[in-house]
Design an enzyme around this catalytic site. Sequence first.
Site, mmCIF file in Angstrom:
data_model
loop_
_atom_site.group_PDB
_atom_site.id
_atom_site.type_symbol
_atom_site.label_atom_id
_atom_site.label_comp_id
_atom_site.label_asym_id
_atom_site.label_seq_id
_atom_site.Cartn_x
_atom_site.Cartn_y
_atom_site.Cartn_z
ATOM 1 C CB ILE A 121 -0.996 -0.017 1.264
ATOM 2 C CG1 ILE A 121 -1.648 -1.261 1.485
ATOM 3 C CG2 ILE A 121 -1.916 1.174 1.154
ATOM 4 C CD1 ILE A 121 -2.371 -1.218 2.756
ATOM 5 C CG HIS A 122 2.621 3.438 -3.115
ATOM 6 N ND1 HIS A 122 2.125 2.256 -3.876
ATOM 7 C CD2 HIS A 122 3.030 4.263 -3.944
ATOM 8 C CE1 HIS A 122 2.211 2.713 -5.213
ATOM 9 N NE2 HIS A 122 2.486 3.948 -5.315
ATOM 10 N NE ARG A 123 -0.972 4.256 -6.889
ATOM 11 C CZ ARG A 123 -0.337 4.675 -8.194
ATOM 12 N NH1 ARG A 123 -0.350 5.926 -8.324
ATOM 13 N NH2 ARG A 123 -0.233 3.663 -9.306
ATOM 14 N NE ARG A 181 2.961 8.887 -0.270
ATOM 15 C CZ ARG A 181 2.991 8.641 -1.577
ATOM 16 N NH1 ARG A 181 2.290 7.627 -2.166
ATOM 17 N NH2 ARG A 181 3.969 9.308 -2.191
#
Length: 360
Positions: free
Chosen positions: A204-206, A237
């Site tokens: 997950i990074h968005r 992030r």
Amino acid sequence: MTYTIATIIGARPQFIKEAPVALALRENFKEIIIHTGQHYDRNMSRVFFEDMAIPEPDYNLNIGSGLHGEQTGRMLAGIEEVLIKEKPDYVLVYGDTNSTIAGALAAVKLQIPVGHIEAGLRSFNRSMPEEINRIATDRIADHLFCPTEHAVSLLSKEGMTKNAFLTGDVMYDACLHFLPLSEQKSNIVQSLVLTGKEYLLLTIHRPSNTDNPETFLSILKAVAESPWPVVFPRHPRTKNVMKNPEIRDILSKAKHLKIIEPVGFLDMLQLENHALKILTDSGGVQKEAFFLGKPCITLRTETEWVETVEAGYNVITGADPEKIVQAIHTFYPKHEREQYYGDGQAARNISEQIKKVIIS
């Protein structure tokens, strides 16, 4: 006469794409690598150069993180300074990051021809910064190197056909080249005690998933219901959102969730190749899952890589916990994969096309 190509990179996906392209380019050109420093954490940058034997950057601008306008502006100024000094014959940019649009803008304003690798992709979600970057870069680039026929067709609908070239996907080149090496060098599956086990891989990074604690929590609640272990290489992030009390509570109860630091490409290939299924909001990981024949659950409401969905290897769930849980339990491909991404010669095709346009 030796022609000089300036390559602009700055983020994890671009390092992966640069590896095969650098090999092809350096057969015909002098290459200068400008690293913006958009990704600066060792596990998101340095390890890729080491694992993949990417030539050392000639310039590292060390821009780091920041608001989009600030970061892009600093990149633009730094890249422009290098281009004025080096006077390259051609500039090459990759993908859809702030490094991409900054590199393209700097070159165009100096009247240096620009090639865009991974051109023609569209998510049709203008709330994504990446969508704006890719649209703008395609509009100002001189040559558009498209990974798929679908990308070419989208550019055609936008009136851009003259300088669009179907080359294949350089990430497929990288996957083919580095998978055998990863099998020899990576021991991450063994070190995480995953050998012989079925497990899921989560990335997950968005910002749409990491900046909103409720969205992040929805994903984690769904993943917590997995009957299999889940390996989660944590993007930098996500660190702040994971301090949220509700999220910390879920993490403390999800004993089967293995949170690890970001990994290099060789380790990532092995984690992907041995996973039962992959959950991700990354465009690159969606493709890698497809290359390796793994079911992919995409934690977004859309994808640029529509071929993977049409082939039945990718399902779009967004952050909807019910859809995620259902996909974890029931989603499996039903057909053999078609080949959408070329034959592993995309980097060579791009190098040859650049050679034609520069010499002509």
